[in-house]
Structure formats: C-alpha cells, structure tokens
Design an enzyme around this catalytic site. Structure first.
Site, PDB file in Angstrom:
ATOM      1  N   GLU B  77      -3.287  -4.125   5.704  1.00 12.18           N
ATOM      2  CA  GLU B  77      -2.881  -3.359   6.202  1.00 12.18           C
ATOM      3  C   GLU B  77      -3.784  -2.352   5.885  1.00 12.18           C
ATOM      4  O   GLU B  77      -4.156  -1.356   6.661  1.00 12.18           O
ATOM      5  CB  GLU B  77      -1.598  -2.909   5.962  1.00 12.18           C
ATOM      6  N   HIS B 146      10.862  -3.591   1.249  1.00 11.92           N
ATOM      7  CA  HIS B 146      11.325  -3.766   2.769  1.00 11.92           C
ATOM      8  C   HIS B 146      12.421  -2.669   2.969  1.00 11.92           C
ATOM      9  O   HIS B 146      12.912  -2.713   3.592  1.00 11.92           O
ATOM     10  CB  HIS B 146      12.013  -5.278   2.477  1.00 11.92           C
TER      11      HIS B 146
END
Lengths: 109, 343
Positions: B77, B146
């Site tokens: 990321e 998540h």
C-alpha cells in the site's frame, strides 16, 4: 451473471506446469468452495486442487494427459452478480428485529 | 475535461435516465465514465486489473480501457499511494484503491505526509487530485483488518477531504464528483452495502456537497453515514410505531462536515443521536456532537448521545453483531435522549 477464471495456481517448489490426470467436475456442475476440482500431477507429486470459490463450472481446460502452465486458465466459473467478494459474505437483509420499545412524554414547548 | 464529462452524460440519455443498480455496479459505472471522459485518469490497486477487484468494482475496466490505465499493483500500500503522489505530480489523476480499510495503515506516511500536504508545501504548484477508494466499515463477517472505520483518522489530517456514500445513487455521483476535485479525497465505500440495489438517476446527481436528509422527522435527528444510514432508517420506522418521528441525516461528507445541515435539522428537532461503527473515544461522533451543541445549545432538550462501536480492536466474524450498533442499542440511545430532563 459474471464469469470468473481460475488459472492453474503456483504449486510451489519452482514448478511451472502440471499434467491433468482426472477431472472431478464437469461443465454444468455446481461446486462448493474447497470442493476438489481436478487431480493433477507435477514432477514432484500428484495432488487434488480445491475450488477457490463456489459457483457453476462452465468451462474446463485440458484433457487428461495434457499439460497446463502455471497461470493458464484451468476452470471458468459462472457466478451470480450478487456473489460475495473473495473475503467475507454478503450480508442478509433480514427484517429488522427489536426488543426495545420507546416510551416518552413529548412536551411540545 | 468538463466538456467531455458533459458529452459522456449526454450520451447516456439514450439509456434510461433512472437505472436500478447495486452499489457495486454504480461505482463500476462511475469509474468507467471517469476513465472515458478524462484520459489522465488511472485506476489501480491490488487485484484491480485482471481480476476486476475483490468486490468486482473494477470489473471489465482493464479490458475496456487497457492495462496502461487500469492495472494491478504489488501487495504494497505504501507503494500504491507513493506512486499516486508521483503520478499526480506528473499531471495524472490517480484513483488508487486500498483493498480493505485496515490495509491503509502501511500507507499512512504517503497519505499524511505527501498526498495531504504537497499542494500546501508547493504553494499550489503541485496539487494532488487523488481519489483514494477504501472499501470500509464492517458487516461482512471478514477477518481482522477488513471491517475498520478510519474516518476519524483521515478527517483529522489537514488537506484531506473524506466522503462516504450510503446508497447506489450517491455512490455513482459522489465518486464522479470526488474524481473531478483538485484536492485529495478519501472515498470510503460501505462494503456491507455493495450488493444493495437502488434507483440511480444517471443524469441528475442532485446536490453533492454537504449532508442530505434521507427521512424527515420532527422529534429527534439521527446522524449517520455509510452503512449506518440504512440501519438508522430501519430504526426510524420502528420508532414511528411508538409515536416518535425521527429525522435521519446522512452526513455524506465527513471532512468537511456540513455544520449548517446539522444546525438546521437539530434546530428543528431539538434532539440528536450520532451513530457510527468506529470506536467511541475520539470518534467522529464527538466532533458532530460539538458542532450540534455549539450551534443549538439554547434549544437542545438533551445532551447529544452517541451510539458507536466499542473501544476495542474490530472483532472478526461472529462477534461483529455485538460490536456494530444494532437496532436496540440505537433505540436505547434515542430513549436516553427522550427521557432527559433538565435540572
């Protein structure tokens, strides 16, 4: 409906190909996640490949005896558009349930 | 760019003006439209290219727009956002994706120290028109990282704008609007609502800045965003059975917050409850409560209540329903406000 392709995964140990031994599913079959799809043989061993997802098998690639390279299509699934992502589940839209009741005297000042 | 956007929208007149789409489909259409209208737009992230995204949001876009404009990135990321900085400096309009909320942490340095500040640091010479898509919040029974709600983290950073749609119509139009902005926008997609279908007026987005009243009411305002808007609408229906008329305000923009909309709504109802999935302490509910209190102090009938997640790491799977504000917890929050008496 959407089509999702499952390519021959990297089987580790630097292997770049596998030979199809026996198909355990046929086009038209509805399969569950982790259900064995196909038996393949590498230069190291024979193994069953589990399905990465639930769905309907619409195409299989490679007849028994044929060799497939890692990354080439193995199975194509058809899945409904509202299928879950690779992680998690689709939330159920249940009718709202309550136990709490509101009680209030509303002074309208 | 604006002219070509208009041309694209005009072309859509040939189809139905109002289409019934899931939020997934609406976001996909928005990205398709932006890629078509603006050749400087790039869409990328983990699995965004060949696979079409783990939630199918970028489905078919690589095939249509080519792998130079819609592409996969490594699982890094910091690299996805670092690359966005360079692309924006070179004149591109990046729309990166961080695959899940909890994966944004490795990119915090690039987001906070580069993307949010480059325009300021360069005295306006290097704007950062980056729209960062983040599938956010919980509700899909997924593992750790998540299901997290990072809006307060992002909203605290000067230079960032933060927005979260609650339905398919807003998802389509707010994403296109965010992508057209010269500033970086964190676009938080409520992943538990991806599959929910609703009418999307493809031509008329309505007012896209600021908050939106999704249900008018007289007695109390529920303030929410993302997936909690739908839950608050359910609560409002149940409260109506008990004679309580609840207004639901979808905040939409979490930075900047539409303070005037809060004042208008709570100025009328005189009671407010803020609902969010994020933990309580230093959550955005505190900011909302302060904005309401400051503007409506004289007329408020009770302190603003917060119904939120707990001050614990987001729980996975089966404990999720205990963590996310449920109907009964929101009703109890409403009851506390209704019962409050001064003195």
């Amino acid at each position: 409906m959407a089509e999702i392709s499952f390519p021959l995964p990297d089987l580790g140990e630097g292997l770049i190909e596998a030979t199809v031994l026996d198909w355990l599913v046929s086009p038209g079959d509805q399969v569950e996640r982790n259900q064995p799809l196909v038996e393949v043989e590498t230069s190291k061993s024979a193994l069953e490949l589990p399905s990465p997802q639930a769905g309907k098998v619409i195409r299989i690639h490679g007849a028994p005896g044929e060799t497939i390279n890692v990354g080439e299509p193995l199975v194509v699934f058809e899945v409904p558009d509202n299928t879950a992502g690779i992680v998690g589940t689709v939330p159920k839209d249940d009718a709202p349930k309550r136990r709490v009741r509101l009680s209030a005297v509303l002074d309208e000042d | 760019m604006l002219e070509s956007t208009t041309a694209t929208l005009d072309a859509a007149v040939e189809y139905a003006e109002v289409e019934h789409l899931s939020m997934q489909q609406a976001l996909n259409r928005a990205l398709d439209d932006v890629l078509t209208a603006d050749p400087k737009t790039l869409v990328f992230g983990e699995d965004c290219g060949r696979l079409g995204g783990v939630f199918r949001i970028t489905d078919g876009l690589q095939a249509k727009h080519g792998d130079a404009r819609v592409f996969d990135t490594p699982l890094a990321e910091s690299g996805i956002l670092g690359m966005s900085v360079g692309l924006a400096m070179a004149g591109f309009h990046p729309i990166p994706e961080v695959q899940f909320d909890g994966f944004a942490y490795p990119a915090i340095n690039q987001i906070v120290c580069q993307i949010a500040r480059m325009n300021y640091r360069s005295r306006g010479k290097l704007p950062m028109p980056v729209t960062l898509r983040v599938p956010s919040f919980g509700g899909i029974r997924a593992p750790e990282h998540h299901g997290e709600s990072l809006e307060a983290l992002f909203a605290h950073v000067p230079g960032l704008k933060v927005v979260s749609p609650s339905d398919a119509h807003d998802a389509y139009h707010l994403l296109k609007y965010a992508a057209s902005r010269p500033d970086p926008v964190i676009f938080m997609e409520p992943k538990s609502r991806y599959w929910q279908k609703g009418p999307v007026d493809m031509r008329d987005g309505g007012t896209l800045s600021g908050a939106r009243i999704v249900r008018p009411g007289r007695h109390l305002t529920l303030v929410a965003w993302g997936a909690m808007v739908a839950r608050c609408l359910q609560v409002a229906e149940l409260a109506a059975e008990d004679g309580i008329d609840v207004e639901v305000l979808d905040l939409r923009w979490l930075k900047p917050i539409d303070a005037e909309a809060l004042a208008r709504s709570v100025g009328k109802t005189r009671r407010a409850v803020v609902v969010h999935e994020a933990p309580l302490t230093s959550g955005l509910g505190a900011e909302v409560a302060q904005l309401i209190t400051q503007q409506c102090f004289d007329t408020l009938k009770a302190p603003v209540e917060r119904v939120t997640g707990f001050d614990v790491p987001y729980p996975s799977g089966d404990l999720e329903d205990e963590y996310i504000p449920n109907i009964d917890r929101i009703l109890l929050g409403i009851q506390r406000v209704l019962e409050y008496r001064r003195g």
